[in-house]
Design an enzyme around this catalytic site. Structure first.
Site, PDB file in Angstrom:
ATOM      1  CB  SER A 149      -6.016   2.499  -0.560  1.00 55.01           C
ATOM      2  OG  SER A 149      -6.910   1.353   0.185  1.00 55.01           O
ATOM      3  CE  LYS A 172      -4.731  -0.183   2.939  1.00 55.30           C
ATOM      4  NZ  LYS A 172      -4.993   1.059   1.960  1.00 55.30           N
TER       5      LYS A 172
END
Length: 518
Positions: A158, A287
């Site tokens: 990701s 993230k």
């Protein structure tokens, strides 16, 4: 530090320095020192160092935040040895309950002072040496892991190409201030489940409120590790967990209706065993923070805008492109070296017919492919409301209502909650902020007959208690991030990704070792 944090530090200091003073004063007298010295914080440990004839510099190590507490306990152990106390349980009692154990030793008629010279004659057994070394290693590693840094491994793509699968990171706990564990009673070095079982690795007999020492806010564009906000409820089976989060699974089971899915899950506990996890035991995610409290975020045609201005584009972020090549064969080694594109087998590329392919590309790769002439045309593959992303099983994005038909590439505008700022609730924004107010900030919130009720009182005004952040993966089309589950509260933040210390894929990726993360 907040008043709550100062109170916690003061309480711990009280337990360490003041409460044992009664017993210490009696022991000082047995050692030939004035008893009154035991009642003065730090002066009492200075006196213990003198009595035990230990290095004077130990005294100054006590002033290191947090670590100093454990130095103080070490001084206690060296002092109690002077009274012929060498057993493991005796040293454990000295550390855990000195305010009980010191008076017990001082008032016992069997207690005798042997002094530092007597201590020199005591020899530990080999087993005891190993036990003491093991306990010290566990305590030291736990302190480092809790307050300084923690190792972390990248499990998914990701964050590609910024971070790759099997990059091993150090995550700094000091960047935003060390967070005190909500569940301090837990098996060391285990997150939430005992390996090889489905049993919890912690107990909530003692549960502490959120507290962060020397707190510092997350900054825009930081790469952050945090506890998965909607990981409070988990279907405790391998095919679910964070791979298929509970709320996503409930919507899928309920054909888009969260409530219908919940009812079916609750009606089938054998098929869907549920586990409720505290904040610090939820899955760790990594993230990039693209927006902070007070920002207004928007995604237009796949590009992030913050407060109406173009947002930072990570140098190695990638999105899906439709690429028409010139027909030249795509050699895997060349594509990786020249364009940083992983192609294990050319057949794995999604062909759109002819020489057209779907490719995940960075901005740098796009520019190079255009310049080299290998690509005749390149255009982004954006996911609009009329396209169905197979990951979404026909649904759109957060907040999953009928008003906000947002997608991963067309999202917002959305205001990010900021600590101390007041929001006016409306029917239009209720679904956006309801979870933050109700779950993350522990309020009751209802919408009835056109009115809002917060903790039973009719009001449409709410002042946030925490800062919130918006996190997105650099691999924008293949990232489970805030676009699917919303805000990240400050109490879920673990630390900042700091450095890659190891990276592995079919051997060591030498060019990634000790690379800082940007």
């Amino acid at each position: 530090m907040t008043s709550n944090q100062i109170l916690i530090v003061a309480l711990i200091s009280l337990l360490i320095f003041i409460l044992p003073a009664f017993g210490l004063s009696k022991l000082f007298q047995k050692a030939g020192a004035p008893g009154w010295k035991a009642w003065i914080p730090f002066y009492n440990t200075w006196e213990m160092i003198k009595i035990a004839k230990r290095p004077k510099h130990w005294f100054f190590w006590q002033f290191i935040p947090v670590v100093g507490w454990f130095v103080t306990l070490g001084i206690y152990i060296e002092f109690i040895k002077c009274f012929n106390k060498f057993g493991f349980w005796e040293h454990a009692a000295t550390c855990l309950v000195p305010f009980i154990y010191f008076p017990y030793v001082a008032l016992s008629p069997k207690t005798r002072y042997i002094g530092p010279d007597g201590v020199k004659h005591y020899q530990k057994s080999t087993a005891r040496e190993w036990i003491d070394a093991g306990v010290f290693a566990i305590v030291a590693a736990t302190l480092i892991r809790t307050f300084i840094f923690e190792a972390y491994v990248i499990p998914t793509g990701s964050m590609e190409k910024t971070l790759l699968v099997n990059d091993f990171l150090f995550v700094s706990k000091l960047s935003y201030g060390p967070r005190i564990p909500n569940t301090p009673l837990a098996i060391p070095f285990v997150h939430h489940t005992i390996p090889g079982t489905d049993m919890r690795s912690y107990t909530e007999v003692i549960k502490l409120p959120y507290s962060r020492w020397f707190a510092s806010a997350v900054k825009r564009n930081d790469v952050v590790v945090f506890n998965f906000p909607t990981g409070d409820t988990v279907i405790n089976k391998p095919e679910f967990q964070s791979v298929n989060p509970y709320y996503d699974a409930a919507r899928m089971i309920g054909n888009g209706s969260l409530d219908a899915g919940r009812r079916e899950i609750l009606a089938n506990p054998d098929a869907y065993p549920l586990v409720i996890r505290p904040v610090d035991k939820r899955e760790n995610y990594i993230k990039r923070c693209v927006a902070i409290g007070g920002d207004t975020l928007e995604v237009r045609d796949g590009r992030v805008y913050i407060n109406s201005q173009p947002g930072f584009e990570p140098p190695h972020s990638q999105i899906q492109y439709e690429v028409e090549t010139n027909g030249q064969p795509m050699n895997a080694e060349t594509m990786l070296e020249e364009y940083n594109i992983d192609i294990e087998n050319p057949e794995e590329l999604t062909s759109l017919g002819g020489n057209k392919f779907n490719m995940l590309l960075t901005n740098e790769a796009v520019a190079k492919m255009k310049q080299s002439g290998i690509a005749k045309s390149i255009k982004p593959q954006l996911m609009h409301a009329n396209m169905i992303d197979p990951r979404l099983w026909g649904q759109l994005c957060y907040p999953y209502d009928t008003l906000h038909k947002w997608t991963v590439d067309d999202f917002g505008p959305l205001w990010i909650p900021e600590k101390g700022k007041t929001l006016t609730l409306t029917p239009e924004n209720y679904s956006l902020y309801e979870r933050a107010i109700r779950v993350y900030e522990n309020n009751t919130l209802e919408q009835k007959n056109g009115q809002f009720f917060i903790n039973g009182v009719a009001s449409n005004q709410y002042t946030f208690k925490m800062n919130y952040y918006w996190m997105m993966g650099d691999n924008r089309h293949y990232s489970q991030d805030s676009r699917f589950w919303g805000f990240v509260p400050e109490d879920h933040v673990v630390g900042e990704a700091w450095i890659i210390w190891m990276s592995v894929k079919n051997g060591i990726r030498w060019n990634r070792l000790f690379r800082s993360i940007k």
